[in-house]
Design an enzyme around this catalytic site. Structure first.
Site, PDB file in Angstrom:
ATOM      1  N   TYR A 158       0.864  -1.178   0.000  1.00 11.42           N
ATOM      2  CA  TYR A 158       0.000   0.000   0.000  1.00 11.42           C
ATOM      3  C   TYR A 158       0.898   1.224   0.000  1.00 11.42           C
ATOM      4  O   TYR A 158       1.783   1.350   0.859  1.00 11.42           O
ATOM      5  CB  TYR A 158      -0.921   0.035   1.235  1.00 11.42           C
ATOM      6  CG  TYR A 158      -1.752   1.295   1.259  1.00 11.42           C
ATOM      7  CD1 TYR A 158      -2.963   1.354   0.582  1.00 11.42           C
ATOM      8  CD2 TYR A 158      -1.304   2.440   1.895  1.00 11.42           C
ATOM      9  CE1 TYR A 158      -3.708   2.526   0.557  1.00 11.42           C
ATOM     10  CE2 TYR A 158      -2.035   3.613   1.874  1.00 11.42           C
ATOM     11  CZ  TYR A 158      -3.237   3.651   1.201  1.00 11.42           C
ATOM     12  OH  TYR A 158      -3.963   4.808   1.175  1.00 11.42           O
ATOM     13  N   ASP A 212       9.526   3.291   0.864  1.00 11.66           N
ATOM     14  CA  ASP A 212       8.409   4.087   1.354  1.00 11.66           C
ATOM     15  C   ASP A 212       8.375   3.948   2.876  1.00 11.66           C
ATOM     16  O   ASP A 212       7.956   2.921   3.410  1.00 11.66           O
ATOM     17  CB  ASP A 212       7.108   3.582   0.718  1.00 11.66           C
ATOM     18  CG  ASP A 212       5.889   4.363   1.195  1.00 11.66           C
ATOM     19  OD1 ASP A 212       6.039   5.190   2.118  1.00 11.66           O
ATOM     20  OD2 ASP A 212       4.792   4.136   0.644  1.00 11.66           O
TER      21      ASP A 212
HETATM   22  N1  PMP Z   1       2.661   4.974   2.006  1.00 10.40           N
HETATM   23  C1  PMP Z   1       2.407   4.213   3.077  1.00 10.40           C
HETATM   24  C2  PMP Z   1       3.354   3.102   3.420  1.00 10.40           C
HETATM   25  C3  PMP Z   1       1.274   4.442   3.853  1.00 10.40           C
HETATM   26  O1  PMP Z   1       1.014   3.661   4.900  1.00 10.40           O
HETATM   27  C4  PMP Z   1       0.415   5.513   3.501  1.00 10.40           C
HETATM   28  C5  PMP Z   1      -0.841   5.858   4.301  1.00 10.40           C
HETATM   29  N2  PMP Z   1      -1.338   4.931   5.149  1.00 10.40           N
HETATM   30  C6  PMP Z   1       0.719   6.277   2.372  1.00 10.40           C
HETATM   31  C7  PMP Z   1       1.854   5.992   1.653  1.00 10.40           C
HETATM   32  C8  PMP Z   1      -0.165   7.407   1.937  1.00 10.40           C
HETATM   33  O2  PMP Z   1      -0.106   8.456   2.829  1.00 10.40           O
HETATM   34  P1  PMP Z   1      -1.272   9.566   2.869  1.00 10.40           P
HETATM   35  O3  PMP Z   1      -2.463   8.887   3.439  1.00 10.40           O
HETATM   36  O4  PMP Z   1      -0.699  10.609   3.778  1.00 10.40           O
HETATM   37  O5  PMP Z   1      -1.454  10.047   1.483  1.00 10.40           O
END
Ligand code: PMP
Length: 428
Positions: A148, A237
Site C-alpha cells: 500500500y 516508502d
Molecule cells: N505509504 C504508506 C506506506 C502508507 O502507509 C500511507 C498511508 N497509510 C501512504 C503511503 C499514503 O499516505 P497519505 O495517506 O498521507 O497520502
C-alpha cells in the site's frame, strides 16, 4: 432545537474509507491529550493506532502546538518556487544528516503534501531520471504484492492489485508485482524485461495497510542487489515505518539498505499537520540540474514546504530524539513483544508478530478488507474504550510514544478479549 454536530456532519460531509449507506454515525471528538481522545459527553478513548499512524508524541503536545503558533505568527506560507525559509532548510538539514549517518547517499529533500504525494514524487523522479539519461523505455515499476503506497493514481498503481483499489486498475499504469520474500521471482522478472524497469518500491520490513505483514531483511538486501545489477532504482516508502515505528529511525536500517529515494510523511510533523518529503540522492538530483529547462522536475504543490508544517517537523524531531522519548520507544517495544507473546498462545490467534512499536495478530475468521469481522472488532474495542481499526481480520496496535506501560497492557488485554469473543479457535 439546535441541531447536533452529528446531524450537521451527516448533512454535509463525506468521510474517508466510510460507507455512508450503513448509517454509522461518527464519534464527536472535542479534544485530545496524550494517547487519549475525549469525546463530546466526556467519554475517553485510548488511541492505540496513533490516528492512522500519524501521531508520535500524543495529541495536542504543547511543544509542537507552541512551535506551530510561533511560526504562524511569523510566516504562515510562502510560494516555495524562487523562495526559501528557515524552517524548510532546518528540517531538511536534520533529515539529510540522519540519512547520511545511516550510510545512505540521500542528500536532497523535496517537500510535498502527504504520503501519497511523496510517493508520486519518487515515482516521477525515478522515471524522469532514466528518461534524461537516455532510457525513456524504463517506464515500468516493480512493487510488492500486498503493498500500500497511497490513494492517488500513481500510488494506487504500485499497491496490491487485487486489494481495495482493484476497481481502479483499468485507469492505472501497468506494474509488475512480486511476492515479498520471493527474490528468485524478482530476478526472473528483471531478466524477462531487461532495461524496462525504472524502480522497485517497497515498504521496508512491514507492509502496513496490507495487513501489518512483515518480511525478512535478507529479502530486502537480495532485492537491492538485484536492482543495482539491473540499473533499477530503489524507493523505500517510510511513510508508515519511519520515525522509529520499527525501533529504528528508518526501517531500511534493519537491512542496511542504501535507497535512491525514501518517502516520509505521517510522523514527520509529529502527526499535527500534513507534510510529505521525498529524499533523493545527489546522483538523482544531478541528473536534473542542467541549463536545459526541459530537464526541470515539473512538480510542485501550492503548500510545498509550508513553514508551519516544517516548524512542527523540527519540534517533533527534537522531542523524538530526546533521551526520554528514546527510552519510551524501547520500553514500548519490550511491552509490545510481551503483549504479542501472550496473544500468540491464544487459540484464535494466528501469526502473532511484532517489530519495534508495532504489534499485530490475525484473528481466525474471514480475511480481507471487506470482511464484516473488521467493523465488528472495531465496535467491540470501542466499547472497551480503545481505538483499534482492524485491517479485515488483522488486529494491530501502533501507539504514540507517550503511551504508558499500563496503557499498552490495556491495549493488549483488549485484543485478548476480542480474540476470546471471536469464537475462533474452537476445536483446537
Ligand atoms: N505509504 C504508506 C506506506 C502508507 O502507509 C500511507 C498511508 N497509510 C501512504 C503511503 C499514503 O499516505 P497519505 O495517506 O498521507 O497520502
Amino acid at each position: 432545537m439546535p441541531t447536533s454536530l452529528g446531524d450537521r456532519d451527516r448533512k454535509f460531509l463525506w468521510h474517508p474509507y466510510t460507507q455512508h449507506g450503513l448509517g454509522i454515525p461518527p464519534l464527536e471528538v472535542v479534544s485530545g491529550r496524550g494517547a487519549w481522545l475525549e469525546l463530546a459527553g466526556g467519554r475517553r478513548i485510548l488511541d492505540a493506532i496513533s490516528s492512522w499512524w500519524v501521531n508520535l508524541h500524543g495529541h495536542a503536545h504543547p511543544e509542537i502546538a507552541a512551535a506551530i503558533a510561533a511560526q504562524a505568527g511569523r510566516l504562515e506560507q510562502v510560494i516555495f518556487a524562487g523562495f526559501t525559509h528557515e524552517p524548510a532548510v532546518a528540517l531538511a538539514e536534520l533529515l539529510v544528516a540522519a540519512a547520511a549517518e545511516r550510510g545512505t547517499a540521500l542528500r536532497r529533500v523535496f517537500y510535498s503534501d502527504d504520503g501519497s504525494t511523496a510517493v508520486e514524487v519518487a515515482l516521477k523522479m525515478a522515471y524522469q531520471f532514466h528518461a534524461q539519461r537516455g532510457a525513456p523505455e524504463r517506464r515500468r515499476f516493480i512493487a510488492l504484492a500486498g503493498a500500500y503506497h497511497g490513494d492517488t493514481l500513481g500510488a494506487m498503481a504500485v499497491g496490491e492489485p487485487s486489494g481495495f483499489h482493484a476497481l481502479f486498475r483499468p485507469l492505472l499504469p501497468e506494474v509488475d508485482f512480486v511476492a515479498p520474500g520471493d527474490a528468485p521471482a524478482l530476478a526472473r522478472l528483471l531478466a524477462d524485461r531487461p532495461g524496462r524497469h525504472a524502480a522497485l518500491i517497497v515498504e521496508p520490513m512491514v507492509q502496513g495497510a496490507g495487513g501489518m505483514r512483515m518480511h525478512d531483511p535478507g529479502f530486502l538486501r537480495e532485492a537491492e542487489k538485484l536492482c543495482r545489477e539491473a540499473g533499477v532504482l530503489l524507493i523505500c516508502d517510510e511513510v508508515f515505518t519511519g520515525f522509529y515505528r520499527t525501533g529504528r529511525l528508518f526501517a531500511f536500517e534493519h537491512a542496511n539498505l542504501k535507497p535512491d529515494f525514501i518517502t516520509l510523511s505521517k510522523g514527520l510533523t509529529g502527526g499535527f499537520v500534513p507534510l510529505g518529503a521525498t529524499l533523493a540522492t545527489e546522483e538523482i538530483f544531478a541528473a536534473f540540474a542542467s541549463d536545459d529547462r526541459s530537464h526541470t522536475f515539473m512538480h510542485g504543490h501550492s503548500f510545498s514546504a509550508n513553514p508551519i508544517a516544517c516548524a512542527a517537523g523540527i519540534a517533533s524531531w527534537k522531542l523524538l530524539h530526546a533521551p526520554a522519548c528514546q527510552r519510551r520507544i524501547e520500553a514500548i517495544a519490550t511491552a509490545t513483544a510481551a503483549g504479542i507473546a501472550r496473544l500468540a498462545r491464544h487459540p484464535a490467534a494466528r501469526h502473532a508478530r511484532h517489530l519495534g512499536t508495532i504489534g499485530a495478530v490475525d484473528i481466525e475468521g474471514p480475511p480481507g478488507y471487506f470482511s464484516t469481522l473488521g467493523p465488528r472488532l472495531y465496535e467491540a474495542a470501542l466499547r472497551r474504550g480503545v481505538l483499534l481499526r482492524p485491517l479485515g481480520n488483522v488486529l494491530y496496535a501502533v501507539p504514540p510514544y507517550c503511551v504508558t506501560d499500563e496503557e499498552i497492557a490495556l491495549i493488549y488485554e483488549t485484543m485478548e478479549r476480542l480474540l476470546d469473543e471471536s469464537g475462533g479457535g474452537s476445536g483446537r
